[in-house]
Design an enzyme around this catalytic site. Structure first.
Site, PDB file in Angstrom:
ATOM      1  CD1 TRP A 103      -1.307  -0.974  -0.970  1.00 55.58           C
ATOM      2  CD2 TRP A 103      -0.919   1.000  -0.244  1.00 55.58           C
ATOM      3  NE1 TRP A 103      -0.799  -0.334  -2.033  1.00 55.58           N
ATOM      4  CE2 TRP A 103      -0.585   1.089  -1.604  1.00 55.58           C
ATOM      5  CE3 TRP A 103      -0.309   2.288   0.256  1.00 55.58           C
ATOM      6  CZ2 TRP A 103      -0.230   2.205  -2.170  1.00 55.58           C
ATOM      7  CZ3 TRP A 103      -0.051   3.428  -0.355  1.00 55.58           C
ATOM      8  CH2 TRP A 103       0.185   3.102  -1.652  1.00 55.58           C
ATOM      9  CG  ASP A 173      -6.585   0.949   2.873  1.00 55.70           C
ATOM     10  OD1 ASP A 173      -7.548   1.195   1.900  1.00 55.70           O
ATOM     11  OD2 ASP A 173      -5.314   1.019   2.644  1.00 55.70           O
ATOM     12  CE  LYS A 197      -6.290   2.129  -5.164  1.00 56.95           C
ATOM     13  NZ  LYS A 197      -4.985   2.366  -5.960  1.00 56.95           N
TER      14      LYS A 197
END
Ligand code: PLP
Length: 361
Positions: A103, A173, A197
């Site tokens: 990511w 992030d 999530k």
């Protein structure tokens, strides 16, 4: 009986059952409103209370200081990969990125479209198995910001504490570990996280931004891509994801009832330990991340061959343990055990792992 199985999916992921039940109960008509949350105006008093409630819940749980704005945006964390540099990185400037997995790599790729990127650390060489120590970071004092991925969802690699970045704003992030433990928001300039999530359904992205950064936003951006728009209009410049924000509010209430983030952290670490203890017990399972950098959200491990991993995942699914196949880019096995994932599910996976080893070891 709900017929629900143990869902180890990395995201969209398991939701707290009481949240689903409350949403189901009020789906057709919010109490006293006579309409579904999906049917009311985002400019109505009812929705105003919902969005303010969600923000208040997050502020309370994360102890967000007053000088930070809380935004509910769209476009996922992936849009934030671009929005952060678009707003804060100029073509002459440079930003520091600490890359600890896939990511972070994607975030770098977007940032390079707007300015120079300095890889303050790139852990690719070691196969993304750990986070760098402070002494390994090549930070630039003039950087526009330092970007980290607090938890790399694919590799299962997590920062246990934030890097020190001095005066340079830290941007994180935090998609896959937001609300899983207390953090000191004051250490960050900006935090972003897709909801799907630990917070709610996909389609809503939380951004927490220190307001003194707003004067640094570059002029000339499209209105919707300029953080100032959303701060000024309190996430209501256009129609937000009303349903997602409503669910985030319910999740916050659930977390508060569970004792808040310190209690959540204890529970998450206890759940993860159950799995890491089995992984460490023999050579049959090989943990991906170094022990110091192991994620308490995504537990990743390998078996001796891809065939055996396939067998593991399919037999686990048959046993009611779903979503264990690792990300397509790295393979292996990944157990995602976010806040809503019950300890009983980890215990069931432990039993399954021991039995699978007995039969295949
Ligand atoms: C750490 C991290 N960042 C970014 C993303 C991408 O998020 P989205 O799909 O919301 O754009 C994910 C998705 O799984 C993620 O785990």
């Amino acid at each position: 009986m709900t017929g629900r199985i143990f869902n180890f999916s990395a995201g969209p992921a398991i939701m707290p059952l009481p949240v689903l039940e409350e949403a189901q109960r009020d789906l057709l008509s919010l109490p006293g409103v006579g309409m579904s949350v999906m049917e009311i105006s985002h400019r109505s008093k009812t929705f105003d209370e919902i969005i303010q409630g969600a923000e208040a819940g997050l502020r309370d749980l994360l102890d967000i200081p007053k000088n930070y704005a809380v935004l509910f945006l769209q476009g996922g964390a992936s849009l934030q990969f671009a929005m952060v540099p678009m707003n804060f990185l100029s073509p002459e400037g440079s930003a520091d990125y600490v890359v600890t997995g896939s990511w972070g790599k994607k975030a770098v790729k977007e940032a390079q479209k707007f300015g120079a990127v300095n890889l303050a650390a790139n852990m690719a060489d070691g196969g993304f198995t750990r986070v760098p120590g402070q002494d390994e970071l090549q930070l630039q004092p003039q950087a526009a910001y330092v970007h980290i991925t607090s938890n790399e969802t694919i590799g299962g690699v997590q920062f246990k504490r934030e890097p020190e970045t001095g005066e340079v704003p830290l941007v994180s992030d935090s998609s896959s570990d937001i609300l899983s433990r207390p953090i000191s928001v004051a250490k960050y300039g900006l935090i972003y996280a897709g909801a799907q999530k630990n917070m709610g359904p996909s389609g809503v992205t939380l951004v927490i931004i220190r307001e003194d950064l707003l004067p640094r936003v570059r002029d000339g951006l499209a209105t919707m891509l300029d953080y100032r728009t959303h701060v000024k209009d309190k996430s209501l410049h256009n129609t937000p994801n009303t349903w997602g924000i409503y669910i985030i509010g319910l999740v916050c209430k659930w977390l508060k009832d569970k004792g808040g983030l310190a209690a959540m952290q204890r529970e998450n670490e206890a759940k993860a330990k159950l799995l890491y203890d089995v992984i460490d017990a023999t050579d049959f399972y090989r943990g991906h991340a170094d022990p110091d950098s192991r994620s308490s959200m995504n537990v990743t491990f390998r078996l001796s061959s891809e065939d055996l991993e396939k067998k593991f995942a399919s037999e686990a699914t048959a046993a009611g343990l779903d979503g264990l196949k690792g990300h397509r880019s790295v393979g292996g096995i990944r157990a995602s055990i976010y806040n809503a994932f019950p300890r009983a599910g980890c215990a069931a996976l432990v039993e399954f792992m021991k039995e699978f080893e007995r039969q295949n070891g």
